[in-house]
Structures are given as C-alpha cells and as structure tokens.
Design a protein around this motif. Sequence first.
Motif, PDB file in Angstrom:
ATOM      1  N   ILE A  17       2.508   3.523   0.148  1.00  0.00           N
ATOM      2  CA  ILE A  17       3.071   2.216   0.492  1.00  0.00           C
ATOM      3  C   ILE A  17       2.974   1.980   1.997  1.00  0.00           C
ATOM      4  N   ARG A  21       0.032  -0.655   2.489  1.00  0.00           N
ATOM      5  CA  ARG A  21       0.833  -1.882   2.624  1.00  0.00           C
ATOM      6  C   ARG A  21       0.548  -2.911   1.526  1.00  0.00           C
ATOM      7  N   PRO A  22       0.716  -2.493   0.246  1.00  0.00           N
ATOM      8  CA  PRO A  22       0.529  -3.473  -0.832  1.00  0.00           C
ATOM      9  C   PRO A  22       1.724  -4.424  -0.881  1.00  0.00           C
ATOM     10  N   PRO A  23       1.553  -5.599  -1.478  1.00  0.00           N
ATOM     11  CA  PRO A  23       2.704  -6.497  -1.615  1.00  0.00           C
ATOM     12  C   PRO A  23       3.744  -5.875  -2.554  1.00  0.00           C
ATOM     13  N   TRP A  24       5.008  -6.174  -2.309  1.00  0.00           N
ATOM     14  CA  TRP A  24       6.092  -5.559  -3.086  1.00  0.00           C
ATOM     15  C   TRP A  24       6.036  -5.951  -4.553  1.00  0.00           C
ATOM     16  N   TRP A  25       5.524  -7.164  -4.859  1.00  0.00           N
ATOM     17  CA  TRP A  25       5.452  -7.557  -6.259  1.00  0.00           C
ATOM     18  C   TRP A  25       4.446  -6.674  -7.000  1.00  0.00           C
ATOM     19  N   LEU A  26       3.393  -6.218  -6.320  1.00  0.00           N
ATOM     20  CA  LEU A  26       2.413  -5.336  -6.956  1.00  0.00           C
ATOM     21  C   LEU A  26       3.008  -3.957  -7.211  1.00  0.00           C
TER      22      LEU A  26
END
Length: 51
Positions: A17, A21-26
């Motif tokens: 993470i 830095r993926p989006p939190w929804w993913l």
Amino acid sequence: MGVPLWFAVLVVAVLGIQLARPPWWLVGLLLLGGYLVANSVLAPAVATLLD
C-alpha cells in the motif's frame, strides 16, 4: 526463525500500500472479494490452484 503467516501478510500488505499507493476503494474491493471467495463454493477450487 519462523514468522507467523498473518504477520508476513500484514507486512507485505502495508509495504504494498505504501509503495504502490492504490486507491482505498480498490484495497477494500480486493479485501471484500477475497473474503467472499474464501467463504464460497469456489474456495476448494482456489485452494487447489494455490497448492
């Protein structure tokens, strides 16, 4: 020296993470999807693929 599986998964998840830095929804979608697959009729099929 044995490392518990839950600790290794937690470390890899936190590093992934922070670095990717993926989006939190993913992240939430992947966690929910993994939980649903683990508790479904597909669990034995996934287990044989991972062995």
